[in-house]
Design an enzyme around this catalytic site. Structure first.
Site, short mmCIF file in Angstrom:
data_model
loop_
_atom_site.label_atom_id
_atom_site.label_comp_id
_atom_site.label_asym_id
_atom_site.label_seq_id
_atom_site.Cartn_x
_atom_site.Cartn_y
_atom_site.Cartn_z
N ARG A 18 54.72 56.04 56.14
CA ARG A 18 54.24 54.93 55.31
C ARG A 18 53.64 55.38 53.98
O ARG A 18 53.38 54.56 53.10
CB ARG A 18 53.22 54.10 56.08
CG ARG A 18 53.88 53.09 57.01
CD ARG A 18 52.87 52.30 57.80
NE ARG A 18 52.27 53.10 58.85
CZ ARG A 18 51.14 52.81 59.47
NH1 ARG A 18 50.46 51.75 59.11
NH2 ARG A 18 50.67 53.58 60.42
N GLU A 157 46.12 51.62 75.15
CA GLU A 157 46.79 51.50 73.85
C GLU A 157 47.07 50.02 73.57
O GLU A 157 47.37 49.25 74.49
CB GLU A 157 48.09 52.30 73.86
CG GLU A 157 47.89 53.80 73.89
CD GLU A 157 47.05 54.32 72.73
OE1 GLU A 157 47.37 54.00 71.56
OE2 GLU A 157 46.06 55.02 72.99
N ASN A 362 30.81 78.22 13.89
CA ASN A 362 30.97 76.79 13.63
C ASN A 362 32.44 76.53 13.34
O ASN A 362 33.01 77.08 12.40
CB ASN A 362 30.11 76.38 12.44
CG ASN A 362 30.04 74.87 12.31
OD1 ASN A 362 31.04 74.18 12.50
ND2 ASN A 362 28.88 74.35 11.99
N ALA A 408 38.62 75.70 4.04
CA ALA A 408 39.26 74.54 4.67
C ALA A 408 40.74 74.48 4.34
O ALA A 408 41.15 74.84 3.24
CB ALA A 408 38.56 73.27 4.21
C1 UD1 Z 1 46.25 56.97 68.19
C2 UD1 Z 1 45.63 56.83 69.57
C3 UD1 Z 1 44.92 55.48 69.66
C4 UD1 Z 1 43.90 55.33 68.57
C5 UD1 Z 1 44.51 55.60 67.21
C6 UD1 Z 1 43.43 55.70 66.18
C7 UD1 Z 1 46.99 57.98 71.25
C8 UD1 Z 1 48.03 57.82 72.26
N1 UD1 Z 1 46.66 56.88 70.58
O1 UD1 Z 1 47.26 56.00 68.07
O2 UD1 Z 1 44.27 55.38 70.91
O3 UD1 Z 1 43.31 54.04 68.59
O4 UD1 Z 1 45.24 56.83 67.19
O5 UD1 Z 1 43.99 55.87 64.90
O6 UD1 Z 1 46.42 59.06 71.09
N2 UD1 Z 1 50.50 63.26 66.18
C9 UD1 Z 1 51.13 64.46 66.36
N3 UD1 Z 1 52.20 64.55 67.18
C10 UD1 Z 1 52.64 63.49 67.87
C11 UD1 Z 1 52.02 62.25 67.69
C12 UD1 Z 1 50.95 62.17 66.85
O7 UD1 Z 1 50.72 65.46 65.74
O8 UD1 Z 1 53.62 63.65 68.62
C13 UD1 Z 1 49.35 63.17 65.29
C14 UD1 Z 1 49.64 62.33 64.07
O9 UD1 Z 1 50.08 63.15 63.00
C15 UD1 Z 1 48.28 61.72 63.78
C16 UD1 Z 1 47.63 61.61 65.14
O10 UD1 Z 1 48.31 62.51 65.97
O11 UD1 Z 1 47.48 62.58 62.98
C17 UD1 Z 1 47.70 60.20 65.72
O12 UD1 Z 1 49.03 59.80 65.87
P1 UD1 Z 1 49.48 58.29 65.65
O13 UD1 Z 1 50.91 58.20 65.89
O14 UD1 Z 1 48.97 57.81 64.35
O15 UD1 Z 1 48.72 57.56 66.82
P2 UD1 Z 1 48.38 56.03 66.92
O16 UD1 Z 1 49.53 55.31 67.46
O17 UD1 Z 1 47.79 55.56 65.65
#
Ligand code: UD1
Ligand code: MG
Length: 457
Positions: A18, A157, A362, A408
């Site tokens: 995004r 979730e 200056n 100048a």
């Molecule tokens: C996650 C949480 C949710 C919480 C929310 C808060 C889980 C299952 N859910 O959901 O409970 O309310 O964040 O923002 O943990 N990432 C990885 N590898 C992956 C998946 C994610 O590195 O396979 C990293 C992403 O880069 C990110 C973070 O983990 O920094 C969270 O991942 P994201 O997909 O944003 O989780 P949410 O669905 O937002």
């Protein structure tokens, strides 16, 4: 409090679709520093024993930004539990607290993490401490389900939650502190039978409870837990960071005349009794000495300003600008890679690059160091107490000795010895009585058709 081992795992494998960006989300800067470095600075303030950053394929730039913290590759993005597992090798036989943080939630503060660790240190110790938040409803964060005694029963979730659960007030920020000894054993048992088909880290609470362990919630401030998924959220987070930096500058003894218009970098250093006028931008690597007056509308980057200098309005200090004690840099003056020594004055409309300006010299309005020939940069050396007349071009490499004067309008291509006058100017001609004759000629021509260029009469 006894010293407990502390580990941290930062999840940053998400590309951040995004953001609509070619660079990984966690490399977008806040206050001039990539998000991931922001978070690492916070974590490092807690003196952790082990820190891991989990990245996705092709994220070598993130690995470079995270160094010296080691990065671990999550080959496929299969969920947050799967991501934590990628860092397992660093936590073999680790006995202590493991913090799990999200790279895109970089505003969390040291006191908040300390509160989580204090909760973990309580006796009996909860196996999992989750950082909860009261996010305005409706929102799509996971919900925290509490038991009758206020303990954490489950994290559900959003997509898997029923209407009643979605109405619960506490959401999961994603930040957790987990018993290191059990963490990976629980992660091994997490499945992906859920709405997203992902391995949810949040299932750890259910597994810990099933083993008779307790889980707890600490509440954090929303402002610290803003997740950054879009440019608009990046801007909102930047505003939070800037507000903190402004308050820090003022608390340390700087006057900001219109704080909301001043933009700092994470590493900006201001002395005492510095005054900063409106609309000033501090890029990375800027330090400002005591009692400096910055008159607003300035832009600085990798520059040093010594005590008692006066800078601006509308001054631009580029990398390598070093402004000496009590020096004056005025409006529409650009300085790059130059030492402006104590008491020197460059007050108007000048470019000084790859140069030394000696003490108390200056520099007249419109002076330009011609430092670049299209291929190489050359140095200009201006001695102490020298006086450079207005509208002078100094064609580098060139030196003007101590106490020398430049007339100048000169274009100076040869070194000028100390105390000499360097002047390059065509002989001026005087034509006596020219004015009235010119006027008479013009007036006589008035009313007659104007002679246009050939063929257009
Ligand atoms: C996650 C949480 C949710 C919480 C929310 C808060 C889980 C299952 N859910 O959901 O409970 O309310 O964040 O923002 O943990 N990432 C990885 N590898 C992956 C998946 C994610 O590195 O396979 C990293 C992403 O880069 C990110 C973070 O983990 O920094 C969270 O991942 P994201 O997909 O944003 O989780 P949410 O669905 O937002
Ligand atoms: Mg998210």
């Amino acid at each position: 409090m006894e010293k407990r081992n502390l580990g941290a795992i930062i999840l940053a494998a998400g590309q951040g679709t995004r953001m609509r960006s070619d660079r990984p989300k966690v490399l977008h800067p806040l206050a001039g520093r990539p998000m991931v470095r922001h978070l690492l600075a916070t974590v490092n303030a807690l003196a952790p024993d082990r820190v891991a950053v989990v990245v996705g394929p092709g994220m070598e730039d993130v690995a470079r930004a995270a160094a010296p913290a080691p990065t671990f590759l999550q080959l496929e993005r299969l969920g947050t539990a799967h991501a934590v597992l990628a860092a397992r090798a660093l936590f073999e036989n680790f006995d202590g607290d493991v913090l799990i943080l999200f790279g895109d939630t970089p505003l969390i503060t040291v006191p908040t993490i300390e509160a989580m660790l204090a909760a973990r240190a309580a006796k009996p110790s909860p196996a999992v401490v989750v950082l909860g938040m009261r996010a305005p409803l409706p929102n799509e964060y996971a919900r925290l389900v509490l038991d009758a005694s206020g303990g954490l029963k489950a994290i559900v979730e959003y997509r898997d939650a029923d209407t009643a659960t979605r109405a619960l007030p506490l959401s999961n920020s994603g930040v957790m502190a987990v018993a290191g000894r059990r963490l990976f054993a629980w992660l091994d048992r997490i499945g992906r039978d859920n709405a997203k088909g992902e391995y949810y880290l949040t299932d750890i609470v259910r597994l810990a409870r099933a083993e008779g362990q307790t889980c707890a919630v600490i509440e954090g401030e929303m402002a610290e837990l803003l997740g950054i998924n879009s440019r608009a959220e990046l801007a909102a987070a930047e505003a939070v960071v800037q507000q903190g930096l402004r308050l820090r500058a003022m608390a340390a003894g700087a006057t900001l005349i219109a704080p909301e218009t001043v933009f700092f970098s994470h590493d900006t250093r201001l002395g005492r009794d510095v005054t900063v006028g409106p609309f000033t931008h501090f890029g990375p690597g800027v330090s400002v000495g005591d009692r400096v007056e910055i008159k607003g509308f300035c832009h600085f980057e990798q520059a040093r300003i010594a005590a008692d200098a006066i800078v601006g309005p509308y001054a631009r200090l580029r990398p390598g600008a070093a402004i000496g004690t009590g020096a004056h840099i005025g409006n529409f003056v650009e300085i790059k890679n130059a030492d402006v020594e104590a008491g020197a004055k460059i007050n108007h409309l000048s470019y000084v690059g790859d140069a030394r300006v000696g003490a108390n010299a200056n520099i007249g309005a419109g002076t330009i160091t011609c430092n670049y020939d299209g291929f190489d940069k050359h140095h200009t050396d201006i001695g102490a107490g020298a006086f450079i007349g207005s509208n002078t071009a100094l064609v580098a490499p060139v030196a003007v000795g101590d106490g020398a004067y430049i007339g100048a309008g000169s274009t100076i291509t040869q070194d000028v010895p100390a105390d000499a006058l360097g002047i390059e100017r065509a002989q001026e001609r005087q034509v006596a009585g020219w004015g009235p004759k010119f006027k008479a000629r013009k007036e006589a021509a008035e009313g007659q058709p104007k002679a246009g260029p050939k063929g257009t009469a």
